[in-house]
Design a protein around this motif. Structure first.
Motif, PDB file in Angstrom:
ATOM      1  N   HIS A  93       0.818  -1.203   0.000  1.00  0.00           N
ATOM      2  CA  HIS A  93       0.000   0.000   0.000  1.00  0.00           C
ATOM      3  C   HIS A  93       0.858   1.262   0.000  1.00  0.00           C
ATOM      4  O   HIS A  93       2.043   1.232   0.314  1.00  0.00           O
ATOM      5  N   GLY A  94       0.239   2.398  -0.358  1.00  0.00           N
ATOM      6  CA  GLY A  94       0.986   3.624  -0.615  1.00  0.00           C
ATOM      7  C   GLY A  94       1.077   4.573   0.553  1.00  0.00           C
ATOM      8  O   GLY A  94       1.628   5.671   0.408  1.00  0.00           O
ATOM      9  N   GLY A  95       0.575   4.208   1.696  1.00  0.00           N
ATOM     10  CA  GLY A  95       0.624   5.074   2.866  1.00  0.00           C
ATOM     11  C   GLY A  95       0.189   4.305   4.098  1.00  0.00           C
ATOM     12  O   GLY A  95      -0.091   3.103   4.031  1.00  0.00           O
ATOM     13  N   GLN A  96       0.112   4.984   5.215  1.00  0.00           N
ATOM     14  CA  GLN A  96      -0.282   4.338   6.459  1.00  0.00           C
ATOM     15  C   GLN A  96      -1.738   3.888   6.386  1.00  0.00           C
ATOM     16  O   GLN A  96      -2.613   4.626   5.943  1.00  0.00           O
ATOM     17  N   ALA A  97      -1.988   2.657   6.824  1.00  0.00           N
ATOM     18  CA  ALA A  97      -3.344   2.113   6.886  1.00  0.00           C
ATOM     19  C   ALA A  97      -3.696   1.868   8.348  1.00  0.00           C
ATOM     20  O   ALA A  97      -2.890   1.332   9.111  1.00  0.00           O
ATOM     21  N   ILE A  98      -4.900   2.274   8.743  1.00  0.00           N
ATOM     22  CA  ILE A  98      -5.391   2.099  10.102  1.00  0.00           C
ATOM     23  C   ILE A  98      -6.677   1.295  10.015  1.00  0.00           C
ATOM     24  O   ILE A  98      -7.602   1.679   9.302  1.00  0.00           O
ATOM     25  N   ASN A  99      -6.744   0.177  10.701  1.00  0.00           N
ATOM     26  CA  ASN A  99      -7.823  -0.788  10.527  1.00  0.00           C
ATOM     27  C   ASN A  99      -8.485  -1.128  11.854  1.00  0.00           C
ATOM     28  O   ASN A  99      -7.805  -1.345  12.857  1.00  0.00           O
ATOM     29  N   LEU A 100      -9.815  -1.210  11.850  1.00  0.00           N
ATOM     30  CA  LEU A 100     -10.601  -1.553  13.030  1.00  0.00           C
ATOM     31  C   LEU A 100     -11.660  -2.571  12.630  1.00  0.00           C
ATOM     32  O   LEU A 100     -12.475  -2.301  11.741  1.00  0.00           O
ATOM     33  N   VAL A 101     -11.645  -3.740  13.259  1.00  0.00           N
ATOM     34  CA  VAL A 101     -12.640  -4.769  12.965  1.00  0.00           C
ATOM     35  C   VAL A 101     -13.916  -4.425  13.727  1.00  0.00           C
ATOM     36  O   VAL A 101     -13.911  -4.316  14.949  1.00  0.00           O
ATOM     37  N   LEU A 102     -15.011  -4.267  12.991  1.00  0.00           N
ATOM     38  CA  LEU A 102     -16.289  -3.923  13.611  1.00  0.00           C
ATOM     39  C   LEU A 102     -17.154  -5.145  13.851  1.00  0.00           C
ATOM     40  O   LEU A 102     -17.874  -5.218  14.851  1.00  0.00           O
ATOM     41  N   GLU A 103     -17.102  -6.108  12.948  1.00  0.00           N
ATOM     42  CA  GLU A 103     -17.893  -7.331  13.081  1.00  0.00           C
ATOM     43  C   GLU A 103     -17.031  -8.523  12.679  1.00  0.00           C
ATOM     44  O   GLU A 103     -16.183  -8.424  11.796  1.00  0.00           O
ATOM     45  N   ALA A 143      -7.806  -3.557  16.607  1.00  0.00           N
ATOM     46  CA  ALA A 143      -7.347  -2.656  15.560  1.00  0.00           C
ATOM     47  C   ALA A 143      -5.842  -2.765  15.387  1.00  0.00           C
ATOM     48  O   ALA A 143      -5.136  -3.227  16.284  1.00  0.00           O
ATOM     49  N   TRP A 144      -5.343  -2.340  14.227  1.00  0.00           N
ATOM     50  CA  TRP A 144      -3.908  -2.326  13.964  1.00  0.00           C
ATOM     51  C   TRP A 144      -3.598  -1.271  12.909  1.00  0.00           C
ATOM     52  O   TRP A 144      -4.480  -0.806  12.204  1.00  0.00           O
ATOM     53  N   THR A 145      -2.314  -0.927  12.816  1.00  0.00           N
ATOM     54  CA  THR A 145      -1.867   0.032  11.811  1.00  0.00           C
ATOM     55  C   THR A 145      -0.495  -0.364  11.302  1.00  0.00           C
ATOM     56  O   THR A 145       0.261  -1.038  11.996  1.00  0.00           O
ATOM     57  N   ASP A 146      -0.182   0.075  10.089  1.00  0.00           N
ATOM     58  CA  ASP A 146       1.160  -0.141   9.534  1.00  0.00           C
ATOM     59  C   ASP A 146       1.313   0.662   8.263  1.00  0.00           C
ATOM     60  O   ASP A 146       0.325   0.968   7.590  1.00  0.00           O
ATOM     61  N   SER A 147       2.544   1.012   7.951  1.00  0.00           N
ATOM     62  CA  SER A 147       2.830   1.683   6.690  1.00  0.00           C
ATOM     63  C   SER A 147       3.905   0.926   5.919  1.00  0.00           C
ATOM     64  O   SER A 147       4.611   1.478   5.095  1.00  0.00           O
ATOM     65  N   SER A 148       4.041  -0.368   6.196  1.00  0.00           N
ATOM     66  CA  SER A 148       5.062  -1.195   5.566  1.00  0.00           C
ATOM     67  C   SER A 148       4.741  -1.469   4.108  1.00  0.00           C
ATOM     68  O   SER A 148       3.589  -1.472   3.692  1.00  0.00           O
ATOM     69  N   SER A 149       5.772  -1.724   3.314  1.00  0.00           N
ATOM     70  CA  SER A 149       5.590  -2.107   1.912  1.00  0.00           C
ATOM     71  C   SER A 149       5.659  -3.618   1.728  1.00  0.00           C
ATOM     72  O   SER A 149       5.635  -4.103   0.602  1.00  0.00           O
ATOM     73  N   GLN A 150       5.717  -4.380   2.820  1.00  0.00           N
ATOM     74  CA  GLN A 150       5.753  -5.835   2.707  1.00  0.00           C
ATOM     75  C   GLN A 150       4.447  -6.366   2.134  1.00  0.00           C
ATOM     76  O   GLN A 150       3.368  -5.913   2.482  1.00  0.00           O
ATOM     77  N   VAL A 151       4.546  -7.366   1.245  1.00  0.00           N
ATOM     78  CA  VAL A 151       3.362  -7.951   0.617  1.00  0.00           C
ATOM     79  C   VAL A 151       2.552  -8.717   1.664  1.00  0.00           C
ATOM     80  O   VAL A 151       3.112  -9.459   2.466  1.00  0.00           O
ATOM     81  N   HIS A 152       1.231  -8.549   1.629  1.00  0.00           N
ATOM     82  CA  HIS A 152       0.367  -9.169   2.622  1.00  0.00           C
ATOM     83  C   HIS A 152      -1.045  -9.291   2.060  1.00  0.00           C
ATOM     84  O   HIS A 152      -1.369  -8.731   1.014  1.00  0.00           O
ATOM     85  N   ALA A 153      -1.887 -10.033   2.747  1.00  0.00           N
ATOM     86  CA  ALA A 153      -3.292 -10.207   2.373  1.00  0.00           C
ATOM     87  C   ALA A 153      -4.086 -10.439   3.646  1.00  0.00           C
ATOM     88  O   ALA A 153      -3.536 -10.789   4.691  1.00  0.00           O
ATOM     89  N   ALA A 154      -5.407 -10.246   3.563  1.00  0.00           N
ATOM     90  CA  ALA A 154      -6.270 -10.480   4.723  1.00  0.00           C
ATOM     91  C   ALA A 154      -7.623 -10.971   4.255  1.00  0.00           C
ATOM     92  O   ALA A 154      -8.056 -10.680   3.129  1.00  0.00           O
ATOM     93  N   GLY A 155      -8.294 -11.712   5.130  1.00  0.00           N
ATOM     94  CA  GLY A 155      -9.586 -12.249   4.726  1.00  0.00           C
ATOM     95  C   GLY A 155     -10.374 -12.804   5.885  1.00  0.00           C
ATOM     96  O   GLY A 155      -9.982 -12.704   7.046  1.00  0.00           O
TER      97      GLY A 155
END
Length: 252
Positions: A81-91, A110-122
């Protein structure tokens, strides 16, 4: 004020923003999440909250808000991703995959990161999951860059994009999900930049001299110092996803 709204549901491959960042920290403040509809009553209830430091605030020019639904079995593409991502699981529960590891995040985490490491979520569970994401982006930076597409991507329920003014060096981003009861009404001056998406119901906002009713899927933003009045005039509760960009330690 600048705003961008996309109320139609889209496949994540169309948006090109698989929205999950590599976990770098746990939320400094996370509350229990009510996964049902907004609560009844006339008060204001914070359903979920997270707070994180903004990395490289001088570079941030845009804030993107996303509400993303993960049906069972849905996964993002492998991506950076191109910048910092901030994530919060609601359900539900979201599983993060990176570097041969898996990390589950449950509702309220919740978590945050601005890394360029390849990743996925599901979503590896049997029930739907919903994720709230903010991207803080330098001018012209993409939300994410897909490396390998997923055959079954999550769906963006709501999205909004806003321009940011120059940020101070010591700043945090706070995500809040708030339920407003049918008789709720308040007015205050914003302590920092605030971006909002109405997720359920409708709320009447008086932003400066302008009064407007925002319905589910509609979004708005305002800068620090703006006097905002919010009122739920309907017979049912409303739910709002708000992202605040504030000096560190400031109460939203």
């Amino acid at each position: 004020m600048s705003q961008y709204l996309m109320s139609n549901r889209r496949r994540l491959t169309i948006w090109r923003a698989p929205v999950i960042a590599i976990a770098a920290a746990v939320s400094l403040a996370a509350l229990a999440v009510d996964e049902s509809r907004p609560a009844s009553g006339g008060g204001r209830t914070i359903v979920a909250e997270s707070r994180f430091d903004v990395t490289n605030p001088a570079q941030q020019a845009q804030l993107v808000q996303l509400v993303v639904d993960f049906p069972p079995g849905a996964w993002t593409s492998w991506h950076t991703h191109g910048g910092q991502a901030i994530n919060l699981v609601l359900e539900g529960e979201i599983t993060l995959r990176h570097a041969g590891m898996e990390q589950p995040y449950r509702a309220g985490q919740a978590w945050t990161d601005s890394s360029s490491q390849v990743h996925a979520a599901g979503n590896s569970g049997a029930a739907k999951a919903r994720l709230l994401t903010n991207f803080l982006l330098p001018q012209g930076a993409p939300e994410t860059i897909a490396v390998q597409e997923s055959p079954f991507e999550p769906t963006i329920a709501y999205a909004a994009r806003f321009a940011l003014s120059a940020l101070p060096a010591d700043v945090q981003i706070v995500q809040q999900v708030v339920d407003l009861g049918p008789t709720w009404h308040a007015e205050r001056a914003l302590a920092g930049f605030a971006a909002n998406i109405v997720m359920a119901g409708e709320v009447a906002y008086k932003i400066g001299p302008e009064l407007k009713v925002y319905k589910s899927g509609e979004a708005w933003a305002a800068s620090a110092g703006t006097v905002v009045g919010d009122e739920n005039k309907s017979a049912v509760s409303a739910r709002v996803f708000t992202s605040y960009v504030l000096p560190r330690g400031t109460v939203p």
